[in-house]
Design a protein around this motif. Structure first.
Motif, PDB file in Angstrom:
ATOM      1  N   ARG A 176       0.829  -1.229   0.000  1.00  0.00           N
ATOM      2  CA  ARG A 176       0.000   0.000   0.000  1.00  0.00           C
ATOM      3  C   ARG A 176       0.852   1.263   0.000  1.00  0.00           C
ATOM      4  N   ILE A 205      -6.623   3.168  -2.212  1.00  0.00           N
ATOM      5  CA  ILE A 205      -7.032   2.572  -0.935  1.00  0.00           C
ATOM      6  C   ILE A 205      -8.404   3.111  -0.546  1.00  0.00           C
ATOM      7  N   ASP A 242     -11.205   2.688   2.540  1.00  0.00           N
ATOM      8  CA  ASP A 242     -11.484   2.099   3.861  1.00  0.00           C
ATOM      9  C   ASP A 242     -10.354   1.177   4.309  1.00  0.00           C
ATOM     10  N   THR A 243      -9.150   1.624   4.181  1.00  0.00           N
ATOM     11  CA  THR A 243      -7.917   0.906   4.540  1.00  0.00           C
ATOM     12  C   THR A 243      -7.638  -0.338   3.674  1.00  0.00           C
ATOM     13  N   LYS A 244      -8.523  -0.623   2.719  1.00  0.00           N
ATOM     14  CA  LYS A 244      -8.272  -1.793   1.857  1.00  0.00           C
ATOM     15  C   LYS A 244      -7.842  -1.336   0.466  1.00  0.00           C
ATOM     16  N   SER A 256      -5.926   8.960  -3.428  1.00  0.00           N
ATOM     17  CA  SER A 256      -6.847   8.882  -2.300  1.00  0.00           C
ATOM     18  C   SER A 256      -8.159   9.586  -2.647  1.00  0.00           C
ATOM     19  N   SER A 258     -11.818   7.580  -2.636  1.00  0.00           N
ATOM     20  CA  SER A 258     -13.035   7.922  -1.897  1.00  0.00           C
ATOM     21  C   SER A 258     -14.177   8.266  -2.857  1.00  0.00           C
TER      22      SER A 258
END
Ligand SMILES: [Fe+2]
Length: 467
Positions: free
Chosen positions: A201, A230, A232-234, A263, A267
């Protein structure tokens, strides 16, 4: 030296050189390492020779001092000093000028750094603003790739997304020279460079793919920049750029900026996916409602779906915008929702209706509009449903409005609804053939139907767009 002078405001250096010249009462000359005159103060000499002879004519001693910047010799400072004693002050003058150049250089670097950071922040703010209103994942990716390309100027930029079932990353969007060959490219999310970035990551740049040996692309490329997406942290995908058009390597600032971009994409994509899921749920609810409406009258089973298909074909033929066509499709599926309030004994009656029974049926457009007016998402289509039994000449119901007073969507619905009703089997008669129905409808052109819409519908039938 030339570069150094170019980076700093020329006016500032000239000012500093003049001050030094006045302060020490000496004409000064800045030269590059090749001896080319770059600037002078206290004399109008354009080359070293004329400077030397002019200084000597004034009874001065010409002194040379090398100029250093960041420990590298960048040029020379020549000074016309009063006497041999004056030569002692020459290094001091040179060092003063060096400190000035160094300080100004730093200030200029800092200024350009501030401008760069400001540009990046503006860009991020712009992207963020654009993505904030965007709910379509394809448009989000396209937009981000275009903006990223403006900064990086690379041969190819692409976004890979995770195929959860196959645990592979596949190219979903691409722009640039190798767009064609990269679309459809798939790699396991555990292997090679992409697998590494995906697991760690962390963004990575590789200067030479061949030497690194962890990445095989379907087109020739030397350097690559990989940034994980990434959500939700995945990790859910990857933003990848290959080879800058300038031939330069990727800079760490660019890697950083792409990280911020990624990022934003993640989102926005997450939000769009959620919206698309909700929309699918909404559409399947509407379909279920349409089936429930048709189920009340088993002889018209599938009527709402068929009317929706006919309305979509007509509105496309008329060149209506996509979003309106989509809304009309929804309205068509729900156009008879008011029949929920009509007794089944009337709806299922096998014979001809009595006048009072017909009056009951006539209530369904207004009832349907009333039911849907309670749902904010249906605000626009409420009137289309209310007016789908209005006639072009004003002799329809419930309000008796005519021509352009009837929304075009309701006029389209009227044509689609009547055609399907007449071609479908009824308990008291068989469905009529298409040609017969069209002949009947043509007789009602301008009275019941808008002639322009009827003609568009006839074109759809003739071209086989609907049956
Ligand atoms: Fe109806």
């Amino acid at each position: 030296m030339d570069n150094l002078l170019r980076n700093i405001s020329r006016r500032k250096i000239e000012e500093a050189l003049t001050n030094l010249s006045v302060g020490f009462g000496a004409p000064l000359l800045i030269l590059d390492t090749q001896g080319k005159v770059l600037m002078s103060a206290g004399s109008n000499c354009r080359d070293r020779k004329s400077f030397n002879s002019s200084a000597c004519r004034g009874g001065k001693l010409v002194c040379s001092e090398p100029l250093y910047f960041k420990e590298k010799k960048v040029g020379m400072l020549e000074m016309g000093l009063e006497s041999a004693n004056g030569a002692e002050i020459a290094p001091g003058i040179a060092r003063s000028l060096e400190s000035f150049l160094g300080l100004e250089g730093e200030i200029e670097n800092l200024s350009s750094e501030i401008v760069r950071v400001y540009d990046e922040l503006s860009l991020i703010q712009k992207i963020s603003g654009m993505l904030g209103n965007e709910m379509n994942s394809e448009r989000i990716c396209q937009l981000v790739l275009e903006e990223a390309d403006k900064i990086l100027s690379v041969t190819t930029l692409f976004i890979m997304l995770l195929d959860v079932e196959r645990q592979e990353l596949f190219t979903r969007f691409a722009i640039g020279r190798d767009e064609e060959s990269i679309l459809g490219y798939r790699v396991p999310n555990t292997e090679g460079l992409i697998g590494h970035v995906f697991r760690q990551r962390e963004p990575v740049t590789v200067c030479d793919i061949a030497i690194d040996g962890r990445l095989t692309l379907p087109f020739p490329a030397k350097s690559v920049l990989c940034v994980p997406l990434i959500a939700d942290t995945k990790p859910v995908g990857m933003l990848i750029a290959t080879d800058k058009l300038s031939g330069e390597e990727f800079w760490s600032q660019e890697l950083q900026l792409m990280g911020i971009f990624a990022s934003e994409v993640s989102s926005a994509l997450q939000k769009a996916n959620l919206y698309e899921d909700i929309n699918k749920l909404f559409l399947s609810t509407v379909e279920a409602l349409a089936t429930a409406i048709d189920a009340k009258d088993p002889y018209t089973y599938g009527h709402s779906r068929r009317v929706a298909e006919l309305s979509v074909a007509i509105s496309n033929e008329l060149g209506m915008p996509k979003d309106r066509v989509k809304k009309l499709e929804l309205a068509s599926l729900l156009h008879d929702i008011g029949k929920i309030g009509t007794p089944e004994s009337i709806l299922r009656k096998p014979g001809v209706l009595q006048p009072e029974e017909y009056e009951k049926i006539k209530e369904h457009p207004a009832k349907g509009a009333e039911i849907l007016s309670m749902i904010a998402e249906f605000k626009e289509i409420v009137t289309w449903i209310r007016y789908h039994h209005e006639w072009y000449d004003g002799k329809g119901y419930p309000d008796g409005i005519s021509a352009e007073q009837i929304p075009i969507e309701a006029r389209i619905l009227a044509v689609a609804d009547s055609y399907d009703a007449m071609t479908s089997d009824r308990p008291y008669r068989k469905g009529m053939p298409s040609d017969t129905v069209l002949n009947i409808m043509e007789q009602f052109s301008r009275s019941q139907f808008d002639p322009v819409i009827l003609e568009a519908f006839e074109r759809c039938l003739a071209q086989g767009k609907v049956a």
